[in-house]
Design an enzyme around this catalytic site. Structure first.
Site, PDB file in Angstrom:
ATOM      1  N   GLU A  22       0.817  -1.213   0.000  1.00  0.00           N
ATOM      2  CA  GLU A  22       0.000   0.000   0.000  1.00  0.00           C
ATOM      3  C   GLU A  22       0.848   1.260   0.000  1.00  0.00           C
ATOM      4  OE1 GLU A  22      -2.975  -2.089   3.212  1.00  0.00           O
ATOM      5  OE2 GLU A  22      -2.057  -0.165   3.653  1.00  0.00           O
ATOM      6  N   CYS A  38       2.996   8.208   1.975  1.00  0.00           N
ATOM      7  CA  CYS A  38       3.431   7.157   2.901  1.00  0.00           C
ATOM      8  C   CYS A  38       3.660   5.904   2.057  1.00  0.00           C
ATOM      9  CB  CYS A  38       2.337   6.944   3.947  1.00  0.00           C
ATOM     10  SG  CYS A  38       2.713   5.629   5.080  1.00  0.00           S
ATOM     11  N   CYS A  96       5.569  -7.742   7.093  1.00  0.00           N
ATOM     12  CA  CYS A  96       6.671  -7.297   7.947  1.00  0.00           C
ATOM     13  C   CYS A  96       6.996  -8.402   8.935  1.00  0.00           C
ATOM     14  CB  CYS A  96       6.283  -6.030   8.698  1.00  0.00           C
ATOM     15  SG  CYS A  96       7.596  -5.468   9.806  1.00  0.00           S
ATOM     16  N   CYS A 103       4.710  -6.627  15.314  1.00  0.00           N
ATOM     17  CA  CYS A 103       4.142  -5.871  16.444  1.00  0.00           C
ATOM     18  C   CYS A 103       2.664  -6.242  16.576  1.00  0.00           C
ATOM     19  CB  CYS A 103       4.288  -4.374  16.202  1.00  0.00           C
ATOM     20  SG  CYS A 103       5.996  -3.896  15.888  1.00  0.00           S
ATOM     21  N   CYS A 117      -0.296  -4.060  15.009  1.00  0.00           N
ATOM     22  CA  CYS A 117      -0.139  -3.571  13.635  1.00  0.00           C
ATOM     23  C   CYS A 117      -0.751  -4.554  12.645  1.00  0.00           C
ATOM     24  CB  CYS A 117       1.349  -3.380  13.344  1.00  0.00           C
ATOM     25  SG  CYS A 117       1.705  -3.012  11.617  1.00  0.00           S
ATOM     26  N   CYS A 121      -0.897   1.161   8.427  1.00  0.00           N
ATOM     27  CA  CYS A 121      -0.293   0.300   7.424  1.00  0.00           C
ATOM     28  C   CYS A 121      -0.912  -1.088   7.450  1.00  0.00           C
ATOM     29  CB  CYS A 121       1.217   0.229   7.639  1.00  0.00           C
ATOM     30  SG  CYS A 121       1.702  -0.183   9.321  1.00  0.00           S
TER      31      CYS A 121
END
Ligand code: SAH
Ligand code: SF4
Length: 318
Positions: free
Chosen positions: A57, A70, A77, A81, A84, A301
């Site tokens: 994105e 952004c 990822c 976390c 997220c 995100c």
């Protein structure tokens, strides 16, 4: 011709050559698979498919005096976390430098059609930029190149969960980007949970490395703090962050949590945000609250990706 969206638009190139080029090459490797708008069209979020099928994105945010993109550096990822959306699904792959740059080229083109100019780029989309270091630095150099997008490195923010060796390496690159550290907690015990990479790179060492970067580059470091109600927005947290960052070249940026399904976290109230900001300011730190731009556009995100993935799943089931 610069800024053309297709070979056909390049009227300074002979027609036969334009056709040959169009048949043999493409101007971007990114395919747009979804777009969503928010904030009365001031925010546009685009989901791109990469070669090989992974999606990432990018979000354009329009303000009175600037336009910010952004950008994503990885599909997924690996840091994981727990608050997220990106960390929730399986890691895909690193992006190549050209794939990162193409997100910026596409945004610059979109803004140009509106009479605007892309002025800032933040690496706050999907992925941990410093786990894809070489491609990220290469893409920063391309985006800053006066012959390309000509965006000054000072207007490029690289946000990291805290990969210390790469922060040290960044000082050697002589590309004076603004460094943002996703802090979220000032004590290891809590940060080990919220930002799992903290188990490898503990918070005090992280802040020391960031401070060295600040002193080397002369650029103040921005410390991001996603506010999770009742978890990291207490008086104790304000005192701890005060002790950690006082007298440093630091700025604290509070980001009210943008709720993600299937996480145990909740967004703070407006009053909760105001109170924590005051507590942090009372510690003598510079502190601001990030606006919640793009909330309706599945802002944080990974959220547009998540919605589309769910839609696809639902379509596959029915
Ligand atoms: N991986 C890098 C950069 C991408 S995330 C990093 O973590 O720094 C960019 C910022 O958005 C980080 O500070 C991250 O903690 C924050 N963020 C992630 N999910 C969020 C959510 N649901 N609500 C608010 N901020 C979020
Ligand atoms: Fe990765 Fe950043 Fe999300 Fe953590 S907040 S999972 S480091 S993208």
């Amino acid at each position: 011709m610069r800024g053309a969206k297709s070979f056909g638009e390049m009227l300074d190139v002979p027609r036969a050559l334009r056709e040959q080029l169009g048949a043999a090459y493409r101007l971007t490797s990114l395919r747009t698979v979804a777009k969503s708008e928010a904030d009365r069209s001031l925010t546009t979020k685009t989901l791109y498919e990469l070669d090989g099928g992974h999606t990432v994105e990018a979000v354009v945010m329009r303000y009175a005096d600037r336009s910010t993109l952004c950008i994503s550096s990885q599909a997924g990822c690996p840091v994981g976390c727990p608050f997220c959306a990106t960390g929730k699904f399986q890691f895909g792959r690193n992006l190549a430098a050209h794939e990162i740059e193409e997100q910026a080229v596409d945004a610059a083109w979109l803004l140009k059609t509106e009479g605007r100019r892309l002025s800032h780029v933040v690496f706050m989309g999907m992925g941990e930029p410093f786990l894809n270091y070489a491609a990220v630095i290469d893409s920063v150099r391309r985006i800053a190149d006066p012959e390309r997008l000509a965006i000054s490195p000072r207007r490029i923010v690289v946000s990291t969960s805290g990969v210390i060796p790469r922060i040290e390496q960044l000082s050697q690159e002589k590309v004076p980007v603004t460094l943002a550290i996703s802090l979220h907690a000032a004590r290891d015990e809590l940060r080990n949970v919220l930002v799992p990479i903290n188990r490898k790179y503990p918070v005090r060492e992280l802040v020391a490395a960031a401070e060295d970067y600040a002193l080397d580059s002369g650029r103040r470091v921005s410390y991001e703090w996603v506010m999770l109600a009742g978890v990291n927005d207490t008086e104790r947290d304000a005192k701890e962050v005060g002790r950690l960052l006082r007298k440093r070249l630091a700025h604290v940026n509070l980001i009210p949590f943008n709720p993600v399904d299937d996480t145990p976290y909740a967004a703070p109230s407006r009053e909760g945000v105001r109170r924590f900001k005051e507590l942090v300011a009372a510690e003598g730190l510079n502190v601001t609250v990030r606006d919640t731009r793009g909330r309706e556009a599945d802002a944080a995100c990974g959220q547009l990706h998540e919605r589309i993935a769910k839609q696809r799943e639902a379509a596959a089931i029915t």
